[in-house]
Design an enzyme around this catalytic site. Structure first.
Site, mmCIF file in Angstrom:
data_model
loop_
_atom_site.group_PDB
_atom_site.id
_atom_site.type_symbol
_atom_site.label_atom_id
_atom_site.label_comp_id
_atom_site.label_asym_id
_atom_site.label_seq_id
_atom_site.Cartn_x
_atom_site.Cartn_y
_atom_site.Cartn_z
ATOM 1 N N ARG A 2 0.816 -1.224 0.000
ATOM 2 C CA ARG A 2 0.000 0.000 0.000
ATOM 3 C C ARG A 2 0.848 1.271 0.000
ATOM 4 O O ARG A 2 0.387 2.344 -0.390
ATOM 5 C CB ARG A 2 -0.982 -0.017 1.179
ATOM 6 C CG ARG A 2 -2.157 -0.947 0.933
ATOM 7 C CD ARG A 2 -2.962 -1.109 2.199
ATOM 8 N NE ARG A 2 -2.153 -1.769 3.206
ATOM 9 C CZ ARG A 2 -2.458 -2.919 3.809
ATOM 10 N NH1 ARG A 2 -3.583 -3.495 3.543
ATOM 11 N NH2 ARG A 2 -1.650 -3.444 4.689
ATOM 12 N N GLU B 204 6.457 -10.361 15.533
ATOM 13 C CA GLU B 204 6.025 -10.971 16.796
ATOM 14 C C GLU B 204 6.411 -12.456 16.798
ATOM 15 O O GLU B 204 6.938 -12.981 17.770
ATOM 16 C CB GLU B 204 4.513 -10.805 16.911
ATOM 17 C CG GLU B 204 4.020 -10.850 18.321
ATOM 18 C CD GLU B 204 2.538 -10.542 18.391
ATOM 19 O OE1 GLU B 204 1.994 -9.988 17.407
ATOM 20 O OE2 GLU B 204 1.936 -10.873 19.418
HETATM 21 P P1 AMP Z 1 4.601 -2.825 11.202
HETATM 22 O O1 AMP Z 1 5.878 -3.425 10.666
HETATM 23 O O2 AMP Z 1 4.093 -3.541 12.418
HETATM 24 O O3 AMP Z 1 4.718 -1.327 11.454
HETATM 25 O O4 AMP Z 1 3.462 -3.064 10.134
HETATM 26 C C1 AMP Z 1 3.570 -2.429 8.930
HETATM 27 C C2 AMP Z 1 2.591 -2.831 7.864
HETATM 28 O O5 AMP Z 1 1.574 -3.738 8.261
HETATM 29 C C3 AMP Z 1 1.892 -1.574 7.431
HETATM 30 O O6 AMP Z 1 2.530 -1.141 6.247
HETATM 31 C C4 AMP Z 1 0.473 -1.955 7.212
HETATM 32 O O7 AMP Z 1 0.257 -2.070 5.823
HETATM 33 C C5 AMP Z 1 0.282 -3.290 7.871
HETATM 34 N N1 AMP Z 1 -0.548 -3.211 9.095
HETATM 35 C C6 AMP Z 1 -0.143 -3.509 10.355
HETATM 36 N N2 AMP Z 1 -1.142 -3.376 11.240
HETATM 37 C C7 AMP Z 1 -2.226 -2.956 10.529
HETATM 38 C C8 AMP Z 1 -3.589 -2.617 10.877
HETATM 39 N N3 AMP Z 1 -4.057 -2.685 12.141
HETATM 40 N N4 AMP Z 1 -4.407 -2.210 9.880
HETATM 41 C C9 AMP Z 1 -3.965 -2.146 8.599
HETATM 42 N N5 AMP Z 1 -2.705 -2.457 8.214
HETATM 43 C C10 AMP Z 1 -1.840 -2.862 9.162
#
Ligand code: AMP
Length: 177
Positions: free
Chosen positions: A64, A101
């Site tokens: 995205r 995680e």
């Molecule tokens: P992170 O590495 O945990 O910051 O996750 C990053 C990616 O996971 C982001 O680019 C989002 O596209 C996706 N993502 C994680 N959590 C969510 C959520 N609650 N809703 C939508 N997309 C999420």
């Protein structure tokens, strides 16, 4: 950006409980993507953080982040660079592993995507735990480019992802939940 515009964007984000697994409240941005006026507002808002700065490249994260990043790049007259999940890019890559995680993940960028000294902004749809963005920032750093900062359409502040972004640059988000 006008608080009325921010409210419109915020209320267009759809909350989907228990997707993709139980306990996750997924922020679905497709209603924003489907509305040209809202999408314009989103890109305007994300670019405001870098107003008056010369940007050479916008780096977007799979998948995205490609949408937001490419639209930002077009507006700026800058180039777009994809950071992709391991194994998707065809040319020579540099990669970074990062922990989730459960288990690990890897992202990659083409070795020649950024030149030393180019002024770069990182863009993604959402900052959650920050693992993915931090890995992308590491790739930007390793290229020798100048990192101006990161911008996210949404930040899930309770996950404190911004604490994990250890590679410098300013950190901005348009909507905070
Ligand atoms: P992170 O590495 O945990 O910051 O996750 C990053 C990616 O996971 C982001 O680019 C989002 O596209 C996706 N993502 C994680 N959590 C969510 C959520 N609650 N809703 C939508 N997309 C999420």
């Amino acid at each position: 950006m006008l608080s009325e515009s921010l409210d419109q964007l915020r209320s267009a984000v759809r909350n989907v409980p228990d997707f993709p697994k139980p306990g996750i409240l997924f922020k679905d941005i497709t209603p924003v993507l489907a509305d040209a006026r809202l999408m314009n507002l989103a890109i305007d808002g994300m670019l405001e953080f870098f107003a008056d700065q010369k940007v050479d490249k916008v780096v977007g994260i799979d998948a995205r982040g490609f949408i937001f990043g490419a639209l930002m790049a077009q507006r700026l007259g800058a180039g777009f660079v994809p950071v992709r999940k391991k194994g998707k890019l065809p040319w020579k890559t540099r990669g970074v592993d990062y922990s989730l995680e459960y288990g690990t993940n890897s992202v990659e960028m083409h070795v020649d995507a950024l030149a030393p000294g180019e002024r770069v902004v990182l863009a993604d749809d959402l900052l959650a735990t920050g693992g993915t963005a931090d890995a992308a920032l590491q790739l930007i750093r390793e290229s020798g480019a100048t990192l101006l900062g990161s911008v996210f359409f949404i930040e899930l502040a309770f996950l404190e992802g911004r604490q994990k972004l250890s590679h410098g640059g300013s950190i901005h988000s348009l909507l905070t939940f």
